[in-house]
Every structure is written in C-alpha cells, then in structure tokens.
Design an enzyme around this catalytic site. Sequence first.
Site, PDB file in Angstrom:
ATOM      1  N   TYR A 198       0.848  -1.194   0.000  1.00  0.00           N
ATOM      2  CA  TYR A 198       0.000   0.000   0.000  1.00  0.00           C
ATOM      3  C   TYR A 198       0.879   1.239   0.000  1.00  0.00           C
ATOM      4  O   TYR A 198       2.055   1.204   0.380  1.00  0.00           O
ATOM      5  CB  TYR A 198      -0.946   0.015   1.197  1.00  0.00           C
ATOM      6  CG  TYR A 198      -0.271   0.221   2.536  1.00  0.00           C
ATOM      7  CD1 TYR A 198      -0.075   1.500   3.050  1.00  0.00           C
ATOM      8  CD2 TYR A 198       0.159  -0.861   3.299  1.00  0.00           C
ATOM      9  CE1 TYR A 198       0.543   1.695   4.282  1.00  0.00           C
ATOM     10  CE2 TYR A 198       0.773  -0.674   4.531  1.00  0.00           C
ATOM     11  CZ  TYR A 198       0.962   0.606   5.018  1.00  0.00           C
ATOM     12  OH  TYR A 198       1.575   0.790   6.234  1.00  0.00           O
ATOM     13  N   CYS A 199       0.297   2.353  -0.453  1.00  0.00           N
ATOM     14  CA  CYS A 199       0.966   3.654  -0.423  1.00  0.00           C
ATOM     15  C   CYS A 199      -0.106   4.725  -0.288  1.00  0.00           C
ATOM     16  O   CYS A 199      -1.251   4.416   0.046  1.00  0.00           O
ATOM     17  CB  CYS A 199       1.852   3.857  -1.648  1.00  0.00           C
ATOM     18  SG  CYS A 199       1.002   3.709  -3.235  1.00  0.00           S
ATOM     19  N   THR A 200       0.233   5.976  -0.538  1.00  0.00           N
ATOM     20  CA  THR A 200      -0.709   7.073  -0.278  1.00  0.00           C
ATOM     21  C   THR A 200      -1.939   7.012  -1.180  1.00  0.00           C
ATOM     22  O   THR A 200      -3.068   7.007  -0.701  1.00  0.00           O
ATOM     23  CB  THR A 200      -0.005   8.429  -0.477  1.00  0.00           C
ATOM     24  OG1 THR A 200       1.185   8.461   0.305  1.00  0.00           O
ATOM     25  CG2 THR A 200      -0.922   9.568  -0.061  1.00  0.00           C
ATOM     26  N   GLY A 202      -1.799   5.000  -4.353  1.00  0.00           N
ATOM     27  CA  GLY A 202      -1.748   3.822  -5.209  1.00  0.00           C
ATOM     28  C   GLY A 202      -0.687   3.824  -6.287  1.00  0.00           C
ATOM     29  O   GLY A 202      -0.344   2.776  -6.827  1.00  0.00           O
ATOM     30  N   ILE A 227      -4.161   4.619   0.697  1.00  0.00           N
ATOM     31  CA  ILE A 227      -4.741   4.937   1.999  1.00  0.00           C
ATOM     32  C   ILE A 227      -5.906   5.915   1.849  1.00  0.00           C
ATOM     33  O   ILE A 227      -6.899   5.830   2.577  1.00  0.00           O
ATOM     34  CB  ILE A 227      -3.663   5.539   2.916  1.00  0.00           C
ATOM     35  CG1 ILE A 227      -2.509   4.557   3.096  1.00  0.00           C
ATOM     36  CG2 ILE A 227      -4.248   5.913   4.274  1.00  0.00           C
ATOM     37  CD1 ILE A 227      -1.241   5.188   3.650  1.00  0.00           C
TER      38      ILE A 227
END
Length: 343
Positions: A198-200, A202, A227
């Site tokens: 996951y990241c901020t 995508g 997220i």
Amino acid sequence: MQLYNTLSANERSALLEQAGEDRLTLSFYQYAYIGNPELFRNHLFVAWDAMDVLGRIYVANEGINAQLSLPAKNFEDFKSFLDGIYFLENVRLNIAIEQDLKSFLKLKIKVRDKIVADGLNDATFDVTNKGIHLDAVSFNQIIEDPDTVLVDMRNHYESEIGHFKNAITPDVDTFRDSLDIIEEDLKDHKEDKKLVMYCTGGIRCEKASAYYKHKGFKNVFQLEGGIIEYARQVKNLGLENKFLGKNFVFDHRRGERISDHVISQCHQCGEACDTHVNCANEACHLLFIQCDNCRAQMEECCSVECQEIIQLPLEEQKALRSGLHNSNKIFKKGRSEKLRYKK
C-alpha cells in the site's frame, strides 16, 4: 497565452480567503503513453488555470501524476474535461478526507522523465503486468491471513506518523530505496507468501507490483487507491479501520487524520505528537515532527542554530543559503542529528 503563475503564494492565499469558496483537494494518476508531454502540459495549464485549479502535477511520456485543489463548484467541469481525454476517462479521483482552503497555493505542472522517481528501467519488465487490486473489504480480510506480508511502500517520514497495523515499514528516504530492501528481506517467500502493498494514493504500488512479479513473486496484491481511498471506503461502508494514525499528504496540510491514534513523537521533546512542520530557517527547511510547546519555544525551528539564523537580517539569511553546496542541504525529510527523538 499565459502558461505560468502570475501571483505569489501570499497573493493567492489572500485571494482564496477573500473568495471564501469551498474547495476540493484531490489526486489522481494514470500510466499512459504521452507522445508530447510538453504540449500536453500546456494544454492542461490553460484549461485548469481557467477553472482556478491549484496543485502540483507531473507529466511524462509514461503518464500523469496529479495532486490538486479546485473550487467545488467547478468539479463537474473538471471531471468532464478529464473524461474528454481518452486515457483519463473515468480515472479514479482520490478526494481528500479532510478539506483545506489552502492545500495548494499555485498551479505547477512540470514535465519530468517519470511521474514517480522509481529509478527503474521500464524496458526490462512488463509494467502492465500488475498485481491484483484490493478494495477496503478484501484488503481487511487478506491482511489478517497469516500467510500475508503487508508492506508500506512509502518513506520513513510518511509511515512514522501512520501505517496499517502489523505492516513492514522500511526506514528509507526514497521509494527506489525500498524496492531492493523488500526483495532481499522476502527472497525466501516469493512463492509461499502473499505480498500485499500500500501507499498514499496507489501510484507507487502500481509500478512496484509489476516489478515484484518480474522478480518472481507469485502472489502480489495492492491496495487500490491507496490509503486515501481506503479511508473513504471505511467511512462510507462502516468497515473496521485498520490504519493507525495520520496519512502523510503532499500539500500544505501535510497529513490527514485517519484514526485517533498518535503513534509518533515530537522530535525535540519526545511527547506524543504527529504534526509535521518545516524548519522556519529557509536555509534548512527540514521536515520534522514538532509539538505546540516546542514550536513556541523554538520559534518553529529544528535547532538552536537555526533559531539564531532567523534572527539575522534577511539579506544575511539569503547569503547563508546561497550556493550549490548549501542548497543541497535544503528540503531534507526528518534526518538530522539535531533531532533527539527521531526514531
């Protein structure tokens, strides 16, 4: 034809206050081949400047990466404009959970070699062979599986203030740094574990998932929309929130609160805190975590040395930060021997 900003950040800030209009902060990205990024950049600037769009947008041959804000009343026009571009039709828009009138103060659209500095040679692997996208429901389920390895693809200063429970959070300064570290740490589990990233928003996982599949990982997954979208789905669907703390964002807000947990501490006194600031000394501009008490005591500076510098006449301050050698020290993210309580 105007293809640049004519107002300073302070002038724009004053105008936003005077207008008093609701604004939406949002982000989106899309990998697609753009033959002439410079021409595309100019096309976007003219159209978006007319819609009062502000933000930071990167355009490259490989696509577009955008973080921006616009008047809420112009959202439908903005969406129609995107839909009129073949590779942006129905693109997912990650709308911020917390809105701020001044999340961005200028419209900056820059042509770059890549829309994310990943350091990868895209010609060596199939960037379209991506991992399986997960919505919030599926994500919550899979991360409880004991055969899942959950990895945060963000940098140390991002994960420090917030991350999913039980996630691996590499202590790295750049996205590129994390790629080899994660592969090395998980080299014995390429076939028997589920790699979930996951990241901020995508975009980093979009490239990383294809890279790890190329490197031999058999079961690769990514949180769709990152997220930002996860928090929206959790709220709208009434799901259990498995994210702890704040989500670091790349605008003037610097963070969106996703849960009430405060998992980090003031870098100067050690008290529980998750508020990022930039050192008031422009020759430093260090990004670090500072509580309200230290902010008042240190005059928004990261050290006594910087506090002394901001007392100097402006011309002396400018002289201290001039030159290539000094400029290379500016805009560091949370790395300084002056920060006693940096983890």
